[in-house]
Design an enzyme around this catalytic site. Structure first.
Site, mmCIF file in Angstrom:
data_model
loop_
_atom_site.group_PDB
_atom_site.id
_atom_site.type_symbol
_atom_site.label_atom_id
_atom_site.label_comp_id
_atom_site.label_asym_id
_atom_site.label_seq_id
_atom_site.Cartn_x
_atom_site.Cartn_y
_atom_site.Cartn_z
ATOM 1 N N ASP A 189 -0.246 -3.640 6.266
ATOM 2 C CA ASP A 189 -0.918 -3.114 7.459
ATOM 3 C C ASP A 189 -2.386 -3.550 7.497
ATOM 4 O OD1 ASP A 189 1.441 -1.910 8.077
ATOM 5 O OD2 ASP A 189 0.754 0.150 7.752
ATOM 6 N N ASP A 247 5.761 4.845 5.069
ATOM 7 C CA ASP A 247 6.606 3.912 5.829
ATOM 8 C C ASP A 247 6.644 2.525 5.194
ATOM 9 O OD1 ASP A 247 3.857 3.734 6.720
ATOM 10 O OD2 ASP A 247 4.534 2.509 8.406
ATOM 11 N N HIS A 248 6.013 2.384 4.027
ATOM 12 C CA HIS A 248 6.080 1.129 3.260
ATOM 13 C C HIS A 248 6.707 1.309 1.882
ATOM 14 C CE1 HIS A 248 3.552 -1.329 6.050
ATOM 15 N NE2 HIS A 248 3.344 -0.100 6.499
ATOM 16 N N HIS A 281 4.513 -4.393 10.711
ATOM 17 C CA HIS A 281 4.922 -3.738 11.964
ATOM 18 C C HIS A 281 5.069 -4.730 13.111
ATOM 19 C CE1 HIS A 281 4.393 0.524 10.770
ATOM 20 N NE2 HIS A 281 3.437 0.049 9.979
ATOM 21 N N HIS A 331 1.362 3.957 1.892
ATOM 22 C CA HIS A 331 1.880 4.731 3.034
ATOM 23 C C HIS A 331 3.411 4.850 2.983
ATOM 24 C CE1 HIS A 331 -1.983 4.147 5.631
ATOM 25 N NE2 HIS A 331 -2.069 5.175 4.811
ATOM 26 N N HIS A 352 0.851 -1.200 0.000
ATOM 27 C CA HIS A 352 0.000 0.000 0.000
ATOM 28 C C HIS A 352 0.879 1.239 0.000
ATOM 29 C CE1 HIS A 352 0.751 -0.463 4.305
ATOM 30 N NE2 HIS A 352 0.207 0.706 4.572
HETATM 31 ZN ZN LIG Z 1 -0.117 1.746 6.490
#
Ligand SMILES: [Zn+2]
Length: 246
Positions: free
Chosen positions: A136, A64-65, A174, A62, A60
């Site tokens: 996530d 942080d990915h 995570h 985001h 996805h």
């Molecule tokens: Zn995310």
């Protein structure tokens, strides 16, 4: 001599609590980095093992990915595959959605549409390797926040993931297992398997070890979001977890 070699799988800690998954196929020499939120620790982890990253897979949009996509591509020439996400992953070479295939060497995977955390979120399942990358969407004893979807969307995503074979390793984005477990034993106070899973996660973290991958079988037994009977119950639990101080 043809010796069947299993894919090697490594969880690389990145940013504050992300994992970037490195998957290496010795037969083809291919290495995939899944959801690299930053490049440096991922490039180093690959280099330490003598691996060169040939592909990046994103679940996805985001940051942080996907934050390490461009730097990894510049350093290695890797191709980048991920979901459309309304154009919010500008570094993609190839867009995939529900049912589309990916491969590392001869090992094949399939994208599963699980939009809820983000609208275009995908999971990637490699049935021959018993691996699913869930980003996530599905965490050990948890699920992602509903930023772009509804409880019904996440409920539908849980049904798809729950249906994978029990031994499938759940590789998520995570290290949230202890926090999730503390909520899971409140959501289901009579769930002894969740209590045991929380205790094990606390032991592993005290030793500085990852709690992942989990398995689909473990999530069926312990995850209060996968175990929610209705989308309404899932939504109530998600709202409770959002404000949970565990
Ligand atoms: Zn995310």
């Amino acid at each position: 001599m043809a010796v069947e070699q299993a894919i090697e799988l490594v969880a690389v800690p990145a940013l504050s609590d992300n994992y970037v998954w490195l998957m290496h196929d010795a037969a083809s020499g291919e290495t995939v980095a899944v959801d690299p939120g930053e490049a440096a620790p991922v490039l180093k982890a690959a280099e330490d093992r003598g691996w060169t990253i040939t592909q990046v897979w994103n679940t996805h949009w985001h940051p942080d990915h996907v934050g390490g996509n461009a730097e990894i591509k510049a350093a290695t020439g890797a191709t980048i595959t991920g979901p459309a996400e309304e154009g919010r992953i500008p570094t993609l070479d190839r867009i995939i959605g529900e049912g589309d295939g990916v491969r590392i060497g001869v090992h094949e995977g399939t994208a599963i549409a699980v939009g809820a955390h983000t609208s275009g979120h995908i999971a990637i399942h490699l049935p021959g390797e018993a691996i699913v990358f869930t980003g996530d969407t599905l965490f050990a004893m948890g699920c992602g926040r509903l930023f772009e979807g509804t409880p019904a969307d996440m409920f539908a995503a849980m049904r798809k993931l729950e249906a994978l074979p029990g031994e499938t390793r759940v590789c998520c984005g995570h290290e949230y297992t202890v926090s999730n477990g503390r909520y899971a034993v409140v959501a289901e106070p009579n769930n002894d398997e969740a209590k045991a899973a929380l205790a094990q996660a606390e032991r592993l973290r005290a030793e500085g070890k990852p709690t992942l991958p989990s398995t689909i079988a473990a999530e069926r037994a312990t995850n209060p979001f996968m175990r929610a009977a209705t989308s309404e119950e899932l939504g109530e639990r998600r709202a409770a977890k959002d404000s949970f101080k565990g």
